[in-house]
Write an enzyme that holds these catalytic residues in place. Structure first.
Site: not given
Length: 764
Positions: A32, A50
């Site tokens: 990320r 996520n």
């Protein structure tokens, strides 16, 4: 007009938005923050988060093509990207790129294995100006524990054993800073807010220098450590741990330190430095205490992989203020063996350590971060120019093995020794870490925990359970308890199916399974079986000529029994008095056989090794599995073929002539070991080549525990290659019973997808 068209085209590009699904090992690896950094540098709007399937993101702006190219070509170091799926979606009004909270749901992603501390963190660890200076729990998105501290997915701090440690303001700032490599690093902590050691590195090193035995808590469990140059301490560790002769692994500070204790090939030094930091078998220089690896020429060596390990060597070097010490050879070499007394599972909890290690360790070093999953060190070797496993655990489990196609969810129960469990999901097989010998209750509990954890973390519902034919294996009984359709796989067929599965061979192939023992199709003791495999079906084409095995299973622990059995087959029982004068029971057994006692027989190559070792005068008792075979292998410099050392008789390969030559004992143990290995390689190769011609097949899977013998594996693959065949060795899993569960799973999936009526599965 042209300018207006350009403006319109630019405006149109800005209004394009795509949704990207990234599948694979993409949580807990800095994916990320990587996406955030990439998108902000390219001035794209959108989000990343996520979720249960991996990572989901949307981007909008002009440089989407460049973004997607970088996404696929330059992922974070620990990421394993299986697929990137892109679809165009409606544009939205947005002016920034953000990281959103994770989303729960049915899990399709996976957690990555634990990784050794990275160079950037090492720089911080030994930088007096860093707030992470000498911090035993330093980690970032590119390194540190993952599988061993994660309770469930998606991977976020709240779902790990770092949840009790609230981040201090400095760590919280780093965690939120996109320019910091600790941005969303879930194990992030510092001395102000992280876990604490019960003893300092300086105190630990002082104990080690004083000849003490120290138990240290790591990321997957406890190590027992001592000075590997102190023979008396190593012997004392053996006495306390009740480990008479099995070799210990050692840890050296760096590559230059390893070079002072071992000779290695380039591939071995490269493997040492893999981010998994496995134990690597290397040629020893004979400078450590003899008790580290008695009567063996190779030692298991590993490099430090946790901050604490590096801090120990730093303290031993006098706590220098600069980083240069880290590359210089260090005198201190540590025995670093798993803390599992009495064959029990590795100790992982603080209270458990105080209870079970107090009689072994003079100092027990704990910390207050919980270990979710116990996991041993992986053990590897370089065989035929490439890495091969002897034990697959830390750093690799639970990395999946691609099967090449979808199939039902299978849970495969594995074997009884070197047990592992495999769970399949879609196209992937997830093989557990090494569990061990299921003969005691504690390991049985560990086995059950591991099975449940794999099923839970993969979020699957098993449809079939697979197991061995042997009814008395703990793993077989566990499989029978599951209440699912049950597939029983023959032991040696499963060994070979595992090798074929990892190489994604679906066509018919030959295989030679060479091990110590496995139950045959009618209850025989097999271990040297030549087979033809095709999916779930197999056919035995032949094997090693059976040898008497007086005492049955006891012959594996007392090689003199196989020596007497060999003499019985040769019709030379009278030689027992000369060869085994020091073993009265051997003379008694020879007399019993002469009077008509018919021992059980075995076609096992492992027992053939034992027979040869006994005839050559090696130890008449084994204090660990395959001790005699390993000591024979250690003597070999160059295998030498023996003229007429074997006979090809129908579907049997008979090494009686070789055994007869060894029984004469007119050669040294080294000469005998070289002659045995040379004849073995030549005979096995010719036997396979003859079957390959008859079957019109050229692929040969080589599996079973005997393929852990590097001399045999390299010699056999070379000979088969020279004969125009394509030999396959196990690379992603051990060739021994540690890889058996994958073969069982592959066979069960193939059976389930065949045209055989599925109601017959319970009878297989």
């Amino acid at each position: 007009m042209a300018q207006a068209d350009a403006v319109q085209a630019a405006t149109q590009r800005l209004r394009v938005r795509v949704r990207v699904r990234v599948r694979g090992a993409v949580q807990g690896v800095g994916f990320r923050p990587f996406v955030y950094d990439l998108a902000t540098r390219m001035r794209l709007d959108g989000f990343v988060k996520n979720d249960a399937a991996g990572v989901l993101l949307e981007v909008q702006g002009e440089r989407i093509d460049a973004f997607l190219d970088a996404l696929s070509r330059r992922p974070p170091p620990l990421a394993r990207v299986d697929a990137i799926e892109v679809e165009e979606v409606a544009p939205r009004e947005s002016s920034s790129f953000v990281i959103l909270d994770s989303v729960d749901g049915s899990t399709e992603t996976r957690i990555v294995p634990d990784a050794a501390i990275c160079e950037d963190c090492l720089d911080d660890l030994f930088n007096p100006a860093s707030r992470f200076y000498l911090h035993s729990f330093i980690a970032c998105t590119h390194c540190g524990p993952r599988y061993t501290l994660t309770r469930r997915l998606p991977y976020d701090r709240a779902r790990t054993t770092m949840a009790p440690f609230a981040m201090c303001p400095d760590c919280a700032r780093d965690y939120r800073d996109p320019a910091n490599r600790r941005f969303h690093a879930e194990p992030l902590c510092c001395p102000a807010c992280g876990p604490k050691l019960s003893s300092s590195p300086a105190e630990i090193v002082a104990a080690l220098r004083a000849g003490k035995i120290v138990a240290t808590k790591g990321i997957g469990g406890f190590h027992l450590m001592c000075d590997a140059r102190n023979g008396a301490t190593v012997e004392e560790l053996r006495r306390r741990k009740a480990r008479d002769a099995k070799p210990f692994a050692v840890m050296a500070a760096n590559v230059s330190s390893v070079a002072t204790i071992a000779r290695g090939m380039e591939q071995e030094f490269a493997l040492l430095q893999d981010r998994a930091r496995p134990i690597v078998l290397m040629q020893g220089r004979g400078v450590l205490a003899e008790a580290v690896a008695p009567r063996l020429n190779r030692i298991g060596v590993m490099l430090p992989y946790t901050p604490l390990h590096h801090l120990l060597f730093h303290a031993a070097a006098g706590a220098p203020a600069t980083r240069s010490w880290g590359d210089a050879p260090q005198e201190l070499v540590l025995v670093a063996t798993s803390a599992n007394p009495g064959g029990d599972p590795l100790v992982k909890d603080d209270e458990e350590a105080q209870e079970r290690l107090a009689a072994i360790a003079d100092l027990i070093v704990t910390h207050d971060r919980e270990i979710v999953t116990r996991i041993d060190d992986s053990v590897m070797s370089v065989v035929a120019g490439a890495p091969a496993f002897l034990r697959r655990a830390r750093g690799f489990a639970p990395e999946p093995i691609e099967l090449g196609g979808d199939g039902p969810c299978v849970v495969a129960a594995g074997a009884h020794l070197k047990a592992t469990i495999t769970v399949t999901r879609g196209r992937e097989a997830f093989v557990s870490q090494h569990i061990g010998d299921l003969s005691n209750a504690a390991t049985g509990r560990f086995y059950r925990e591991t099975a449940q954890r794999l099923v839970d973390i993969l979020d699957v519902t098993p449809e079939i359970v697979a197991c061995d034919l042997h009814p008395d294996y703990f793993s077989t009984r566990w499989a029978e308890e599951q209440g699912l359709p049950l597939f029983r796989a023959q032991h040696h067929a499963a060994h070979l199916a595992a090798v074929l599965a990892e190489h994604r061979i679906e066509a018919p192939a030959l295989g030679f399974a060479l091990d110590g023992h496995g139950l045959g199709d009618a209850g025989q003791s097999w271990g040297g079986e030549l087979m033809r495999l095709d999916g779930a079906s197999w056919r035995r084409l032949g094997g090693l000529a059976p040898l008497p095995a007086p005492g049955g299973d006891r012959a594996a622990r007392e090689p003199w029994r196989m020596g007497v059995g060999a003499l019985a087959k040769l019709g030379r029982l009278d030689a027992a008095a000369r060869l085994f004068a020091h073993e009265p029971r051997a003379l008694e057994m020879a007399s019993l056989i002469a009077q008509g006692y018919a021992p059980p027989v075995t076609s096992s190559l492992g027992r053939l090794f034992d027979a040869a070792a006994a005839l050559l005068g090696f130890s008449t008792r084994q204090r660990y599995e395959a001790q005699a075979a390993m000591e024979m292998e250690a003597l070999v410099v160059t295998p030498r073929a023996m003229e007429g050392g074997f006979r090809l008789a129908g579907d049997e390969l008979d090494f009686s002539p070789l055994l007869g030559a060894l029984a004469d004992r007119r050669m040294s143990p080294r000469e005998g070991a070289e002659l045995f290995h040379g004849a073995l390689i030549e005979g096995l190769a010719q036997f396979v080549a003859r079957a390959a011609t008859a079957q019109r097949l050229d692929i040969v899977a080589l599996g079973g525990g005997c393929m852990a013998n590097r001399i045999l594996a390299e010699g056999l693959t070379t000979h088969l290659g020279m004969l125009g065949l394509r030999p396959l060795l196990a690379r992603k899993l051990p060739p021994n019973d540690g890889g058996l569960s994958l073969g069982q799973a592959a066979m069960a999936r193939a059976f389930a997808q065949s045209r055989i009526p599925k109601e017959l599965v319970l009878c297989v």
